[in-house]
Design an enzyme around this catalytic site. Sequence first.
Site, PDB file in Angstrom:
ATOM      1  N   ARG A  59       0.842  -1.200   0.000  1.00 43.98           N
ATOM      2  CA  ARG A  59       0.000   0.000   0.000  1.00 43.98           C
ATOM      3  C   ARG A  59       0.879   1.253   0.000  1.00 43.98           C
ATOM      4  O   ARG A  59       0.597   2.228  -0.711  1.00 43.98           O
ATOM      5  CB  ARG A  59      -0.916  -0.017   1.226  1.00 43.98           C
ATOM      6  CG  ARG A  59      -1.862   1.176   1.311  1.00 43.98           C
ATOM      7  CD  ARG A  59      -2.900   0.963   2.398  1.00 43.98           C
ATOM      8  NE  ARG A  59      -3.796   2.101   2.497  1.00 43.98           N
ATOM      9  CZ  ARG A  59      -3.947   2.846   3.590  1.00 43.98           C
ATOM     10  NH1 ARG A  59      -3.257   2.548   4.681  1.00 43.98           N
ATOM     11  NH2 ARG A  59      -4.770   3.862   3.599  1.00 43.98           N
ATOM     12  N   HIS A  63       0.819   4.175  -2.821  1.00 43.28           N
ATOM     13  CA  HIS A  63       0.571   5.576  -2.482  1.00 43.28           C
ATOM     14  C   HIS A  63       1.754   6.460  -2.854  1.00 43.28           C
ATOM     15  O   HIS A  63       1.572   7.628  -3.220  1.00 43.28           O
ATOM     16  CB  HIS A  63       0.250   5.716  -1.001  1.00 43.28           C
ATOM     17  CG  HIS A  63      -1.129   5.280  -0.643  1.00 43.28           C
ATOM     18  ND1 HIS A  63      -1.825   5.762   0.450  1.00 43.28           N
ATOM     19  CD2 HIS A  63      -1.965   4.393  -1.237  1.00 43.28           C
ATOM     20  CE1 HIS A  63      -3.029   5.194   0.505  1.00 43.28           C
ATOM     21  NE2 HIS A  63      -3.121   4.357  -0.513  1.00 43.28           N
ATOM     22  N   ASN A  93      -2.978   8.811   3.810  1.00 42.38           N
ATOM     23  CA  ASN A  93      -1.753   8.198   4.322  1.00 42.38           C
ATOM     24  C   ASN A  93      -1.685   8.097   5.846  1.00 42.38           C
ATOM     25  O   ASN A  93      -0.702   7.580   6.390  1.00 42.38           O
ATOM     26  CB  ASN A  93      -0.530   8.986   3.824  1.00 42.38           C
ATOM     27  CG  ASN A  93      -0.322   8.830   2.334  1.00 42.38           C
ATOM     28  OD1 ASN A  93      -0.646   7.795   1.756  1.00 42.38           O
ATOM     29  ND2 ASN A  93       0.216   9.858   1.697  1.00 42.38           N
ATOM     30  N   HIS A 191      -5.705  -6.378  -2.750  1.00 40.90           N
ATOM     31  CA  HIS A 191      -6.653  -6.394  -1.627  1.00 40.90           C
ATOM     32  C   HIS A 191      -6.954  -7.818  -1.157  1.00 40.90           C
ATOM     33  O   HIS A 191      -7.724  -8.014  -0.223  1.00 40.90           O
ATOM     34  CB  HIS A 191      -7.958  -5.689  -2.015  1.00 40.90           C
ATOM     35  CG  HIS A 191      -7.823  -4.203  -2.121  1.00 40.90           C
ATOM     36  ND1 HIS A 191      -8.853  -3.381  -2.527  1.00 40.90           N
ATOM     37  CD2 HIS A 191      -6.768  -3.382  -1.875  1.00 40.90           C
ATOM     38  CE1 HIS A 191      -8.443  -2.130  -2.532  1.00 40.90           C
ATOM     39  NE2 HIS A 191      -7.178  -2.106  -2.138  1.00 40.90           N
TER      40      HIS A 191
END
Length: 326
Positions: A59, A63, A93, A191
């Site tokens: 993740r 990002h 974040n 995911h």
Amino acid sequence: MGYFGIVILAFLVAFLGSARADLKMGFYDKSCPKAEKIVLDFVKEHIPNAPSLAAALIRMHFHDCFVRGCDGSILLNFTTASGNQTEKVAPPNLSVRGFSFIDRVKSLLEAECPGIVSCADIITLVTRDSIVVTGGPTWRVPTGRRDGTVSNATEALNNIPAPTSNISTLQTKFAAKGLNLKDLVLLSGAHTIGVAHCSSFSNRLYNFTGVGDQDPALDSEYAANLKARKCKTSTDNTTLVEMDPGSFRTFDLDYYTLVLKRRGLFQSDSALRTSSTTKTYITQLLSGSLQNFYSEFALSMEKMGRVGVKTGSAGQIRKHCAVVNS
């Protein structure tokens, strides 16, 4: 073409080639031969004891790449010297973790070969190695990224797709990074591991359109179960929910099965059902083998890892990942 024309053309080709210095496999083979082994050894030692961190790191990588490219700008401290808030404090974040893990790897690499390995490359290598160590797919990680010197909270908020995104927003934000709908489907497959806070999807359970209703795109039985067992109030900000119940630590195809059953946690998961193109990609993945998914996922991860990279003389190699070199 005359002699001078050929010379000028050759000069331009050489100049553009050096300005666009590219990533390559084994970039550190001569400058820091043990770099990739140091990263892998650290991951092998620590990730098995904290497997959920693999999801957190992928993740972080995602990002980072969606804001100014894969340049480690997500790692910069909360405020810059000028007082501007950095990506770390942007709402998308605030729940990102793994920063200390990256810092520890950086310390090992600085001890081995000071000022050589970028924080941006560390994120990319650590992400790949963490997924592999937890039994997931591998992918090529060409290196040579350099670190950015700018980090802006507003840019993070504007560029990182929110869990409430619809298919149009997702397509637009991915396209802005050179990623297509197939990449969207494949990268969403991450995911299959990890967890999410209730607050990131509780509006689907309790107040979808502002009148205390439930998202009709979410399976009613699944929603009832979430309300009864997990997210018992609309204000729950702490409870964690498995994104792929039953196999959230296994990198498999179950996530896609859940999406088609209307059991994806986020609106952005549910959105994959609303486009005939993305739905077709999901159906194709489910009709194929796990190894096929791994191979396709690998291509999209390598593609994402090249988004907006700084190479050659651009950026810098930070001494400390949280601070721009003085």
